[in-house]
Design an enzyme around this catalytic site. Structure first.
Site: not given
Ligand code: ADP
Length: 409
Positions: A10, A90, A178, A206, A209, A238, A281, A327, A376
């Site tokens: 990826n 990917r 996605h 979530l 992206g 974004r 987040m 998520g 994925e």
């Molecule tokens: P990507 O789209 O880069 O693959 P991920 O699915 O790894 O992203 O998600 C990244 C996001 O998840 C970041 O915005 C991060 O802040 C958030 N994140 C990771 N752990 C937590 C958590 N414990 N609580 C809230 N947000 C989280």
């Protein structure tokens, strides 16, 4: 050394994530995963075994600064550890042409390069990975797996914009992204919630992206993302859906260049833009600043709105699924989203959500909510393994003519 493995790649703008899978009975088994971060600056390589135990973590001072040099380091590192039978990549965009994974050749790469303007943050880097692998390992079977493919059969009215037909025919249509994540969720839903799996499900992916997908009987019927991965929900950086008049105003009245607008849409908006603090987040949830609160409120509000819209596409709802970084890990965001969705028949189980699920709703809730970690990479390994097996079967059933073989001795 074990059986030939499938290497999953990826490739992003500054990172290259990889996983190694061993094919076998049932699902391929992940034996290694890792990443090279800081491509273009100070690359750093790390890898962990199947159980997550770190097996390497080194800076790559001599690896050069581009994808090819970093991929070269990875292949060198893998050489004594595994035989790579194929690489699965990917690729964010397959356009209207690729509705399923495909074996890659020069013509396919050229076609995919033509789609780069539709996904400028991802497509060029995905293709850099493919091209680098072809140069480093000529002839290796390479497979492209697309984020758009899961959405290829969405309902027709969800696939077009209300624009003149000539533009739709020129490819300006709603694709959705996605898809590898949604495909994974669709595949595991029958074991998690068999009734909903053949019914109506909205999945919220979530991460940094973010998008949502409406599924009926395991097939994508609509998605919050459209022509590009900038549409729909607000994301880390974004903006998501935006009144097109804003773009016109920026260009015509405020004199913004196209490059500045592109940067605004992809890199300066979303959680980062609204908060003025961060796109992470975790940082926003921990912050006491009003702007951080507003960014999180907007994110939650737009997820709730989109859930309502996708429930309307499905004419009802049997389950909601949360996945990806936010998520899967943020009970707070899930709680806030679901607490505002009682009208849809979702009865949140506060304790179950705080404990991480997997079920987030009370046993009597008319609509169930779940948290399901996405995978994925496993989807890419599966698709690649299937193409490897199909090619091997074709070679067995239709061997090359005898006179095409080199003379004996
Ligand atoms: P990507 O789209 O880069 O693959 P991920 O699915 O790894 O992203 O998600 C990244 C996001 O998840 C970041 O915005 C991060 O802040 C958030 N994140 C990771 N752990 C937590 C958590 N414990 N609580 C809230 N947000 C989280």
């Amino acid at each position: 050394m074990s059986d030939p493995s499938i290497l999953v790649i990826n490739a992003g703008s500054s990172s290259l994530k990889f996983s190694l899978f061993e094919p076998g009975e049932g699902d391929p088994r992940q034996t290694l995963h890792g990443q090279i971060e800081g491509i273009g600056a100070e690359p750093r390589f790390s890898a962990a075994g199947g159980e997550g135990v770190l097996v390497a973590a080194v800076p790559l001072p001599s690896a050069g600064k581009d994808h090819e040099a970093c991929l070269g380091h990875l292949l060198e590192w893998l050489a004594p550890r595994a035989t790579v039978a194929a690489a699965g990549h990917r690729v964010v965009h397959g356009g209207t042409r690729f509705r399923r994974p495909v074996r890659v050749d020069a013509e396919v790469i050229d076609f995919l390069a033509g789609l780069s303007p539709l996904a400028p943050l991802h497509q060029p880097h995905n293709l850099a990975g493919l091209r680098a692998m072809e140069r480093l390992h000529p002839g290796l079977l390479q497979v492209a797996c697309f984020d758009t493919a899961f959405h290829a059969d969405k309902r027709p009215e969800a696939a077009i914009f209300p624009l003149p037909r000539t533009l739709t025919e020129a490819g300006i249509r709603r694709y959705g992204f996605h898809g590898l994540s949604y495909e994974y969720i669709a595949r595991v839903m029958p074991t998690v919630d068999p009734k909903a799996a053949i019914g109506r499900v909205v999945v919220a992916h979530l991460g940094s992206g973010a998008s949502m997908c409406a599924m009926k009987n395991g097939r994508g019927v609509d998605s919050s993302m459209g022509f590009t991965a900038a549409d729909g929900l607000p994301m880390g950086t974004r903006c998501g859906s935006l009144d097109p008049g804003v773009i016109l105003y920026l260009a015509s009245t405020m004199g913004w260049s196209l490059a500045a607008i592109e940067k605004l849409i992809y890199q300066q908006s979303g959680l980062k833009g609204v908060s003025g603090i961060s796109n992470d987040m975790r940082i926003l949830l921990a912050s006491g600043e009003a702007s951080a609160r507003e960014a999180v409120d907007l994110f939650v509000y737009r997820i709730q709105q989109t859930l309502g819209a996708l429930a309307a596409s499905l004419e009802g709802l049997d389950a909601v699924v949360f996945t990806a970084g936010i998520g899967e890990r943020s009970a707070e965001i899930r709680r806030r989203v679901l607490a505002g969705c009682r009208w849809l028949g979702i009865e949140l189980d506060v304790a179950a959500n705080a404990a991480g699920g997997p079920r987030l709703t009370t046993p009597g809730s008319p609509v169930a909510a779940w948290v399901i970690p996405t995978n994925e990479e496993l989807m890419i390994a599966r698709h690649t393994g299937e193409i490897v097996a199909a090619e091997a079967a074709a070679a067995r059933d239709f061997p090359p003519p005898k006179d095409a073989l080199p003379p004996p001795g």
